[in-house]
Design a protein around this motif. Structure first.
Motif, PDB file in Angstrom:
ATOM      1  N   ARG A   1      40.020  47.364  37.302  1.00  0.00           N
ATOM      2  CA  ARG A   1      39.430  46.717  36.004  1.00  0.00           C
ATOM      3  C   ARG A   1      40.503  46.546  35.081  1.00  0.00           C
ATOM      4  O   ARG A   1      41.699  46.999  35.207  1.00  0.00           O
ATOM      5  CB  ARG A   1      38.589  48.131  35.442  1.00  0.00           C
TER       6      ARG A   1
ATOM      7  N   LYS B   1      36.467  44.290  29.558  1.00  0.00           N
ATOM      8  CA  LYS B   1      35.170  44.738  30.650  1.00  0.00           C
ATOM      9  C   LYS B   1      34.748  43.788  31.473  1.00  0.00           C
ATOM     10  O   LYS B   1      33.913  44.044  32.357  1.00  0.00           O
ATOM     11  CB  LYS B   1      34.060  45.426  29.680  1.00  0.00           C
TER      12      LYS B   1
ATOM     13  N   LEU C   1      37.125  42.113  37.014  1.00  0.00           N
ATOM     14  CA  LEU C   1      37.460  43.241  38.130  1.00  0.00           C
ATOM     15  C   LEU C   1      38.343  42.462  39.224  1.00  0.00           C
ATOM     16  O   LEU C   1      37.969  41.226  39.450  1.00  0.00           O
ATOM     17  CB  LEU C   1      36.213  44.075  38.692  1.00  0.00           C
TER      18      LEU C   1
ATOM     19  N   TRP D   1      31.912  50.206  33.278  1.00  0.00           N
ATOM     20  CA  TRP D   1      32.735  51.199  33.934  1.00  0.00           C
ATOM     21  C   TRP D   1      32.491  52.364  34.029  1.00  0.00           C
ATOM     22  O   TRP D   1      32.080  52.847  32.765  1.00  0.00           O
ATOM     23  CB  TRP D   1      34.211  50.489  33.542  1.00  0.00           C
TER      24      TRP D   1
END
Length: 118
Positions: free
Chosen positions: A47, A51, A54, A78
């Protein structure tokens, strides 16, 4: 969607990583920080501090694959940011990858092993 077969294990690094890292940097991270074998065929998910991004890494038998995904309007759900790794099922990974927040509530059903009969 990228399909991860049921025979593969999926591990999520819970600590955000520097997203400038490429294949070699992430392979070193898997080997040194996570203490795993980056060439085992398992999937390693990383990560970013943000947010919405990925990266995942896997060795497919002939080479190492590195893929990146950014969500346009939302963020990934997450696990709490801490040192360590979380194991996911391929189904949970698919839900995480698609941006579903409910992936952490999905738990596989226990399957009773057949008894050996004569």
């Amino acid at each position: 969607m990228i399909s991860v077969g049921a025979q593969r294990r999926v591990f999520v690094s819970t600590r955000p990583v520097d997203f400038r890292k490429g294949v070699h940097g992430l392979v070193a991270l898997v080997a040194e920080d996570l203490r795993c074998n980056p060439y085992s065929g398992d999937v390693y998910v990383f990560r970013a501090k943000r947010k919405d991004r990925l990266k995942f890494l896997l060795f497919d038998g002939s080479g190492t694959v590195l893929a990146t995904k950014w969500l346009e309007d939302s963020g990934f759900a997450w696990p709490p940011a801490q040192d360590g790794v979380v194991s996911l099922t391929p189904t949970q990974f698919a839900m995480l990858f698609d941006g579903f927040s409910e992936w952490s509530r999905m738990t596989p059903k226990a399957v009773k092993r057949p008894n050996k009969t004569a």
